[in-house]
Structures are given as C-alpha cells and as structure tokens.
Design a protein around this motif. Structure first.
Motif, PDB file in Angstrom:
ATOM      1  N   ASP B   8      53.982  39.158  37.557  1.00 59.60           N
ATOM      2  CA  ASP B   8      54.067  38.863  36.124  1.00 59.60           C
ATOM      3  C   ASP B   8      53.219  37.662  35.729  1.00 59.60           C
ATOM      4  OD1 ASP B   8      55.495  36.969  37.379  1.00 59.60           O
ATOM      5  OD2 ASP B   8      57.281  37.129  36.121  1.00 59.60           O
ATOM      6  N   ALA B   9      52.507  37.088  36.701  1.00 61.89           N
ATOM      7  CA  ALA B   9      51.639  35.971  36.344  1.00 61.89           C
ATOM      8  C   ALA B   9      50.424  36.458  35.557  1.00 61.89           C
ATOM      9  CB  ALA B   9      51.186  35.232  37.602  1.00 61.89           C
ATOM     10  N   VAL B  10      50.079  37.729  35.704  1.00 62.29           N
ATOM     11  CA  VAL B  10      48.905  38.268  35.008  1.00 62.29           C
ATOM     12  C   VAL B  10      49.287  38.613  33.579  1.00 62.29           C
ATOM     13  CG1 VAL B  10      47.085  39.987  35.063  1.00 62.29           C
ATOM     14  CG2 VAL B  10      48.150  39.257  37.188  1.00 62.29           C
ATOM     15  N   LYS B  11      48.689  37.899  32.644  1.00 63.91           N
ATOM     16  CA  LYS B  11      49.003  38.098  31.222  1.00 63.91           C
ATOM     17  C   LYS B  11      47.724  38.288  30.439  1.00 63.91           C
ATOM     18  CE  LYS B  11      53.557  37.504  30.331  1.00 63.91           C
ATOM     19  NZ  LYS B  11      54.007  36.701  31.441  1.00 63.91           N
ATOM     20  N   LEU B  12      47.669  39.322  29.654  1.00 64.72           N
ATOM     21  CA  LEU B  12      46.486  39.576  28.831  1.00 64.72           C
ATOM     22  C   LEU B  12      46.591  38.820  27.516  1.00 64.72           C
ATOM     23  CD1 LEU B  12      45.977  43.357  29.484  1.00 64.72           C
ATOM     24  CD2 LEU B  12      45.375  41.369  30.847  1.00 64.72           C
ATOM     25  N   ASP B  13      45.441  38.508  26.952  1.00 62.84           N
ATOM     26  CA  ASP B  13      45.464  37.739  25.705  1.00 62.84           C
ATOM     27  C   ASP B  13      45.110  38.600  24.497  1.00 62.84           C
ATOM     28  OD1 ASP B  13      42.808  38.179  26.018  1.00 62.84           O
ATOM     29  OD2 ASP B  13      42.245  36.082  26.224  1.00 62.84           O
ATOM     30  N   SER B  15      42.453  39.883  23.341  1.00 65.22           N
ATOM     31  CA  SER B  15      41.178  39.791  22.625  1.00 65.22           C
ATOM     32  C   SER B  15      40.053  40.331  23.489  1.00 65.22           C
ATOM     33  CB  SER B  15      40.898  38.353  22.210  1.00 65.22           C
ATOM     34  OG  SER B  15      40.353  37.633  23.265  1.00 65.22           O
ATOM     35  N   GLY B  16      39.268  41.227  22.904  1.00 66.75           N
ATOM     36  CA  GLY B  16      38.157  41.816  23.637  1.00 66.75           C
ATOM     37  C   GLY B  16      38.580  43.028  24.435  1.00 66.75           C
ATOM     38  N   PRO B  17      37.638  43.614  25.172  1.00 66.23           N
ATOM     39  CA  PRO B  17      37.933  44.801  25.973  1.00 66.23           C
ATOM     40  C   PRO B  17      39.030  44.523  26.999  1.00 66.23           C
ATOM     41  CG  PRO B  17      35.569  44.368  25.900  1.00 66.23           C
ATOM     42  CD  PRO B  17      36.240  43.210  25.252  1.00 66.23           C
ATOM     43  N   ILE B  18      39.797  45.563  27.298  1.00 62.49           N
ATOM     44  CA  ILE B  18      40.905  45.399  28.233  1.00 62.49           C
ATOM     45  C   ILE B  18      40.416  44.963  29.600  1.00 62.49           C
ATOM     46  CG2 ILE B  18      42.825  46.576  29.353  1.00 62.49           C
ATOM     47  CD1 ILE B  18      42.917  48.459  26.970  1.00 62.49           C
ATOM     48  N   TYR B  19      39.340  45.605  30.077  1.00 64.14           N
ATOM     49  CA  TYR B  19      38.875  45.257  31.427  1.00 64.14           C
ATOM     50  C   TYR B  19      38.509  43.791  31.498  1.00 64.14           C
ATOM     51  CZ  TYR B  19      33.937  44.937  30.189  1.00 64.14           C
ATOM     52  OH  TYR B  19      32.744  44.542  29.661  1.00 64.14           O
ATOM     53  N   ARG B  24      39.484  38.128  32.982  1.00 55.87           N
ATOM     54  CA  ARG B  24      39.681  36.713  32.670  1.00 55.87           C
ATOM     55  C   ARG B  24      41.056  36.227  33.123  1.00 55.87           C
ATOM     56  NH1 ARG B  24      39.894  36.556  27.425  1.00 55.87           N
ATOM     57  NH2 ARG B  24      39.118  38.648  26.961  1.00 55.87           N
ATOM     58  N   ALA B  25      42.053  37.090  32.965  1.00 63.25           N
ATOM     59  CA  ALA B  25      43.407  36.689  33.359  1.00 63.25           C
ATOM     60  C   ALA B  25      43.442  36.372  34.849  1.00 63.25           C
ATOM     61  CB  ALA B  25      44.395  37.793  33.005  1.00 63.25           C
ATOM     62  N   VAL B  26      42.865  37.261  35.649  1.00 66.46           N
ATOM     63  CA  VAL B  26      42.885  37.041  37.093  1.00 66.46           C
ATOM     64  C   VAL B  26      42.012  35.842  37.450  1.00 66.46           C
ATOM     65  CG1 VAL B  26      42.266  38.037  39.316  1.00 66.46           C
ATOM     66  CG2 VAL B  26      43.396  39.450  37.598  1.00 66.46           C
ATOM     67  N   ARG B  27      40.849  35.772  36.822  1.00 69.30           N
ATOM     68  CA  ARG B  27      39.954  34.656  37.107  1.00 69.30           C
ATOM     69  C   ARG B  27      40.641  33.321  36.837  1.00 69.30           C
ATOM     70  NH1 ARG B  27      35.696  33.345  32.740  1.00 69.30           N
ATOM     71  NH2 ARG B  27      37.686  32.640  31.886  1.00 69.30           N
ATOM     72  N   ASP B  28      41.352  33.256  35.707  1.00 68.72           N
ATOM     73  CA  ASP B  28      41.998  31.993  35.366  1.00 68.72           C
ATOM     74  C   ASP B  28      43.073  31.631  36.385  1.00 68.72           C
ATOM     75  OD1 ASP B  28      40.315  31.784  33.274  1.00 68.72           O
ATOM     76  OD2 ASP B  28      41.760  32.373  31.739  1.00 68.72           O
TER      77      ASP B  28
END
Lengths: 250, 250
Positions: B8-13, B15-19, B24-28
């Motif tokens: 659950d640490a992976v959270k989408l924001d 904005s922009g394409p899903i991929y 970005r979520a994983v990178r962060d």
DNA sequence: AGCCCCTAATTGCATAGGCAATTAGACAGG
DNA sequence: CCTGTCTAATTGCCTATGCAATTAGGGGCT
C-alpha cells in the motif's frame, strides 16, 4: 520541409526482440545519415504493414527512440528525425562560437597554421595517429571580446572527411565546419590541468606555467576516426559544469 | 536478503498517464529511501490488482524504471531495487578509496582538521553557504601508495545529515561515510584548473603555482543541501574521461 | 483573400489475453 | 547429504482492439 523516406529502407536483422530490431533499424538509418534530421519517419501504420508487426510493437520502438532523443513525434504531424539537441551541454564545447556567444561576448578567431599531409612524429604521438594517415593539422585561436579565449589544435582525418581538403577554415572554425560536413557517433573527452607552455602562454596572453584546463576530444563515426582536438583554456577563467543524479544524468 | 515491501506504499497522484503515475510513485519510494536498495518490488500481478491497472501498464512503468537503472528485474526472481551502479564513472570520484584502488595503488588518508559549528565568512563564500547554518568542516589528504593523491575540503550540512555530528571520520573518509549514511538525488560538478596555493602545494608535495585540477561537487537530497566538497588534484597526474554520442551518453 | 469548421491522419494510452523463457524452490531418489 | 527433476511464479514479449487527443489540410462561407 520534411523530406520523404523510402519505406523499404527499414530492414530487420532477426536477432532479439522485434521491437528492438525495429528500434535498431531506425536508429541506424538515422545515425548513418540515410535519414538526416528533418526527414519524416513513416507512420506507425506503414511500418506495421511493411514489417508485419503489430502497431503496439512498432509504437514501442518509436517511443523508445523518442525518449532517447533521436526522433520527435507529434500527433497528426507524424514522426521526424530530430536534430542533435543544440541546447545540450555538450554542444557548448563542440561549437566554440556558440560557447562564447552564450557568455554574451563577441566572437572571432584566427587560423594560425594549416598543414596538409602526413603527421610528424610529434603529432602522431600527441594525437595517437598512425604514421601513414593523411590528415589536416590546424592551429587556431578563438577570442571572446577580442581577448584570447581558447587555443585549438586539431587534426582532421582526410580518409573520413575528404571534403576538408578543399577547406581553408578562414570563415568557419573547423569544429563548426565539421558539424555540418561530417557525421560522428562517438566522442571521448579527457579533462586535465597542465601548465601553459611558453608558446601557448604568449598566444593566450597569460604567464608561462600558469594553470590551464586541457580538453582533449576525439570523435569517431562507426569506428572510423573523424577528428581529434586539444582545447587549451587559460586557467581559472573557465569551468565546466555537469548535473546528474545517482542513477545517471537528470 | 531482499526485504519485504508494503504494497500500500504505492500511491498514484492521478495526474498524467497511468503508467507514468506508477513510474513516479515507485521512483519516489526508491529515491526517498522507503525502498532501499535490495528491497523487492511487488510483482506485476500484485501492483496490477492493487492499482486497478492492466498488467501491460504496470509492466511499462517497471520496464522504464529498469532502463533508468533504478530497479533490476529477473524472471521468476522478481524485481528488486538496484544499488546505484558501482561501476559508473561517477562513483569513481564519489569514493576516493575506490578511485585509488582501481588504479592498483594502496590507499590511505589523514584527516587534517575537523571543525563543528557555523561557517566563517571565508567558508560561506567559498561554498555558497548561509551564515547561520550548522555544518561540519573537514580537510583531509588522501594518498595513493603513500604519496599525496588529492586534497579534500568538505562541508557537511548537519540539518540534513545530523548523524555526522558524532562521526570523527578517522576510519572512513567522509565521502564514503556519506554514501552509507545519507541520500542524495542531485549533484553538480564543476571542473576548473587553478594554480596551487602555497599551503595546498606543500600538502600535495608539488610546487606552489603548479597547475591543479579542481573538482567542486555539491549534492542535494530533494532540494536540501547534503554536502559540498572541493577536490584538488595535483597537476597533470590526473585526467577525467567521458564517452558519449551526439544524442547523449552511450 | 481570409476565416471557420469539419474530417481524417497520426500518435498516445489503455485493456485483455496468450505464449515463451527463466529459474527459485519443492520434492523425490540416491 | 547431495543431485537431479518438476512445478509454478514471474517477467518478457507480442497481438488485436478500442478510444482519446491533437492538428494539418480541405472545403465552404463571407
């Protein structure tokens, strides 16, 4: 205008994933000059039919090339071969006029010597040349606002760039001339600090022995040497800056 | 061993394409240290279900991160967070012991001074510091086969790396210590040539005024300054080399 | 000519599904 | 214990399809 492309120029080599074969095939057409900057790349549909791959596979190859900066893609307009990025830090040292003008100074330069023939023993040592090679050897001084900016010593390989034989480089400095008259696929830079030799010091208007930044660059096109250059920057008047993150350039 | 990850640490924001949101979520999570190197990233299936995206979309994000070098993927084994590449040219200058040992020499070093507090006027000028900041100021000499190799002057920002306050740096040089005790996301390098000051010349065992290569590096983690360092290499004994093609690093 | 609107070409993105390749880990047999 | 074999988890890759977004170019109107 964007030029036409011959669709049958794209040929797969059958090794590795299809998307990568496509990527390499297109990349090679760009790098070897068959599709110069501005050329329009066939649309995904055309490549898809000609190559017998699905659009997503073609798409994947092109997206990757776009991310590598070799092509530019726009909806409806299509895909064109990109120009090597003029704003990239590297070009600043490929084109000395651009470097100087970016600093807001007035640029000019003088060719101090130009020799046509085979390298002397000293030259082949300094630039790592074979003795038999036909080359041009140039020395030029570049100035910013009339003051010495950098001393350039250059070797051009005539076997790779035969057109250089007719060029005097009186109006366009050799680095810029080569950008327009040759291709290169690889460059190597070495940066070091050395004291100025008396001759060089006089040309650069500094004291002999003063610290100078020496940039040595060699470029190749597909393993064939194109040119080698030594750029001697006077002392602490110059710095080269790069930014990146732990995993690579940012 | 590879450590667990909280899915659950992976959270989408949103904005922009899903991929790209996934990327970005994983990178962060990687860059901010939540998933340190060696952590295993959830498999595509898990991410797919948790995020409600198709596997190809998740795949695309992960493939891209792999190409950027942040993760390593192997069939069946899964995906793990990569360690910043030890062989990259950059690390050679991040870790001076590694740089020296790569040359086949014996490494040792001495801390010449270590001060804890707020910067003097001279220091804040040289490193671009604010006056009020709490810092550590270090000078160290690194040797290769017992001979001076490089003189290091370093500032560490205690606000960003509080653990440095307890460290004497007698056994591990500050650059290497920081690699293990801090995170950085950005670095800036500047390279220039300067003559050696008398003090520095004596330490490096060269003549005053001799040409030296100066590498100045500042690193940040998410806009917070981590450390700044000036590395003074004696004269023409050192060169820095880079290779690339017209469209970027090769 | 100039302006506006419409259409169609082209890329961007996502889904669903399937097969291939690799290999960690379980398990059986010695 | 060691060794080989099998299974299944996981990523790699490809196809087929659909819809969305952008916009060049054509056609019609003034």
């Amino acid at each position: 205008m964007t030029q036409e492309t011959r669709l049958d120029a794209v040929k797969l080599d059958g090794s590795g994933p299809i998307y990568d074969q496509i990527r390499r095939a297109v990349r090679d057409l760009i790098l070897n000059g068959t599709w110069p900057p501005g050329t329009s790349v066939p649309p995904e549909h055309a490549l898809m039919e000609q190559l017998g791959a699905s659009r997503m596979t073609v798409h994947r190859a092109l997206v990757q090339l776009a991310r590598e900066g070799l092509i530019t893609r726009r909806r409806r307009s299509g895909t064109i071969v990109a120009s090597p990025p003029a704003s990239h830090a590297m070009l600043d040292i490929l084109s000395i006029p651009a470097e100087v003008e970016k600093l807001g100074r007035r640029y000019d330069y003088t060719v101090l010597s130009r020799a046509n023939g085979r390298p002397t023993a000293e030259l082949s040592l300094r630039f790592g040349l074979k003795r038999g090679e036909k080359i041009i050897h140039l020395v030029a001084l570049h100035r910013a606002d009339g003051k010495p900016h950098v001393l350039e010593e250059r070797v051009i390989h005539l076997a790779t760039v035969p057109a250089a034989a007719q060029e005097t480089f009186e109006t366009t400095p050799p680095g810029d001339w080569l950008l327009g008259h040759s291709l290169w696929s690889q460059a190597e830079h070495a940066i070091s600090a050395i004291p100025a030799e008396p001759d060089d010091a006089q040309l650069l208007d500094i004291k002999p022995g003063e610290a100078c930044l020496l940039i040595e660059r060699k470029t190749w096109n597909q393993d064939a040497p194109v040119t080698a250059v030594r750029l001697l920057y006077p002392g602490n008047r110059h710095r080269f800056i790069g930014r990146f993150g732990p995993y690579g350039e940012v």
